[in-house]
Structure formats: structure tokens, C-alpha cells
Design an enzyme around this catalytic site. Structure first.
Site, PDB file in Angstrom:
ATOM      1  N   ILE A 126       0.798  -1.148   0.106  1.00 16.56           N
ATOM      2  CA  ILE A 126       0.004   0.014  -0.084  1.00 16.56           C
ATOM      3  C   ILE A 126       0.919   0.943   0.062  1.00 16.56           C
ATOM      4  CG2 ILE A 126      -1.830   1.202   1.176  1.00 16.56           C
ATOM      5  CD1 ILE A 126      -2.626  -1.465   2.308  1.00 16.56           C
ATOM      6  N   PRO A 127       1.050   1.824  -1.096  1.00 11.86           N
ATOM      7  CA  PRO A 127       2.162   2.822  -1.457  1.00 11.86           C
ATOM      8  C   PRO A 127       2.190   3.989  -0.893  1.00 11.86           C
ATOM      9  CG  PRO A 127       1.055   2.342  -3.485  1.00 11.86           C
ATOM     10  CD  PRO A 127       0.512   1.521  -2.487  1.00 11.86           C
ATOM     11  N   CYS A 128       2.248   4.142   0.497  1.00 16.63           N
ATOM     12  CA  CYS A 128       2.109   5.542   1.218  1.00 16.63           C
ATOM     13  C   CYS A 128       3.362   6.500   0.863  1.00 16.63           C
ATOM     14  CB  CYS A 128       2.318   5.424   2.520  1.00 16.63           C
ATOM     15  SG  CYS A 128       3.296   4.328   3.486  1.00 16.63           S
ATOM     16  N   HIS A 129       4.698   5.799   0.303  1.00 18.57           N
ATOM     17  CA  HIS A 129       5.571   6.440  -0.089  1.00 18.57           C
ATOM     18  C   HIS A 129       5.529   7.536  -1.377  1.00 18.57           C
ATOM     19  CE1 HIS A 129       6.010   2.774  -2.491  1.00 18.57           C
ATOM     20  NE2 HIS A 129       6.714   3.309  -3.304  1.00 18.57           N
TER      21      HIS A 129
END
Length: 168
Positions: free
Chosen positions: A133-136
């Protein structure tokens, strides 16, 4: 419900995974200390995985593909506890394309809460499954890198990695 702890030595450093029989509950960023990772989940019942499960093998295989530039999205079942708002944010994060970014404000508008960009930041902070879950991929509205559990250097490294993988 018991969770299993699996660990893997990725090309970017050790990675720890908490999962049940069907879904991923939490994933560490590469290089995270095992005790620091487990401290976040001390209330959970955790059993060390003695034999790799199908789920942990699939997760680590996909992460290895991601770190080698061969994978842009993940095909894994995830489950993390959170409010309805947090769940909306996390779903929106999975829709940010590989090698792209979106601002906290962009995400707030996408989930129909245009003034809740600070709450989007807090939901990002509560994301237990980074990279998948690409919060970056979430940045400040001024295009600056802000707020990342693994530090801004790792955030920049992940974003650069994704951009470089697209050039190959």
C-alpha cells in the site's frame, strides 16, 4: 486471532511480515529492526513461522520482483484495522500509479473529503503495509518529500527506484 511472523532477507535489507492464513496484516520497511517492528504489535498473538507459508512465499517473491524492478503492483490480500476514513485513504493509495506521486490534498479530494489532507497524512502514518500500500508515493502539495516512517532518504530511494524501473 493469531498472526504468524515471517522474515526475509531482501536485496534492500531484512523484511518482516505479519499474516494470518489468508491475508497480510503488517509489513516492515527494509532494514527495520525486528524488535522495533514487533513492538508495534505487542498486543497481537504472534507465532514465529517455522515453515514458509504460501502467503509469505508469495509476498516475499513479489517484493523481490519489486526491488529488482520487475514488478509495479502487488497481487496480495491485505487486511488492516482502521476507520472507514483510513480504509478509503489506503484504497486510494493503491491507485497511485507506479513511479507517480500524489499530494495529500490530491488523495483528500479523490476520497471526497477535500479539506481532510491532514487526516490523510495521519492515515498514511497508520498504514501497516508500506510498499504494497504505497504511502511512499504521497508528497506535499509543493512537490516536496514529507512524512515517511522509514525516513525521507528511503522514500526518495523508493521513488527513484520506481522511476528507474520504468526506464528499463
Amino acid at each position: 486471532m493469531p498472526y504468524y511472523l515471517a522474515q526475509h532477507q531482501s536485496a534492500w535489507g531484512p523484511v518482516f511480515l505479519l499474516h494470518d492464513q489468508n491475508s497480510i496484516f503488517a509489513l516492515s520497511l527494509p532494514g527495520t529492526d525486528k524488535q522495533d517492528f514487533l513492538a508495534r504489535y505487542k498486543k497481537e498473538i504472534i507465532t514465529q513461522e517455522t515453515t514458509p507459508s504460501n502467503l509469505s512465499q508469495k509476498c516475499f517473491f513479489q517484493l523481490d520482483e519489486y526491488f529488482s524492478g520487475k514488478r509495479q503492483s502487488f497481487d496480495l490480500v491485505t487486511q488492516q484495522a482502521g476507520t472507514a476514513f483510513q480504509q478509503k485513504v489506503w484504497r486510494a493509495l493503491t491507485k497511485i500509479p507506479h513511479a507517480s506521486t500524489a499530494s495529500y490534498k490530491d488523495i483528500a479530494e479523490k476520497i471526497k473529503h477535500p479539506k481532510a489532507y491532514r487526516a490523510v497524512g495521519m492515515a498514511n502514518n497508520k498504514n501497516n503495509i508500506p510498499i504494497i500500500i504505497p504511502c511512499h508515493r504521497v508528497i506535499g502539495h509543493n512537490k516536496k518529500l514529507v512524512g515517511f516512517a522509514g525516513g525521507l532518504a528511503l522514500k526518495q530511494k523508493l521513488l527513484r527506484h520506481e522511476q528507474d524501473a520504468c526506464l528499463v
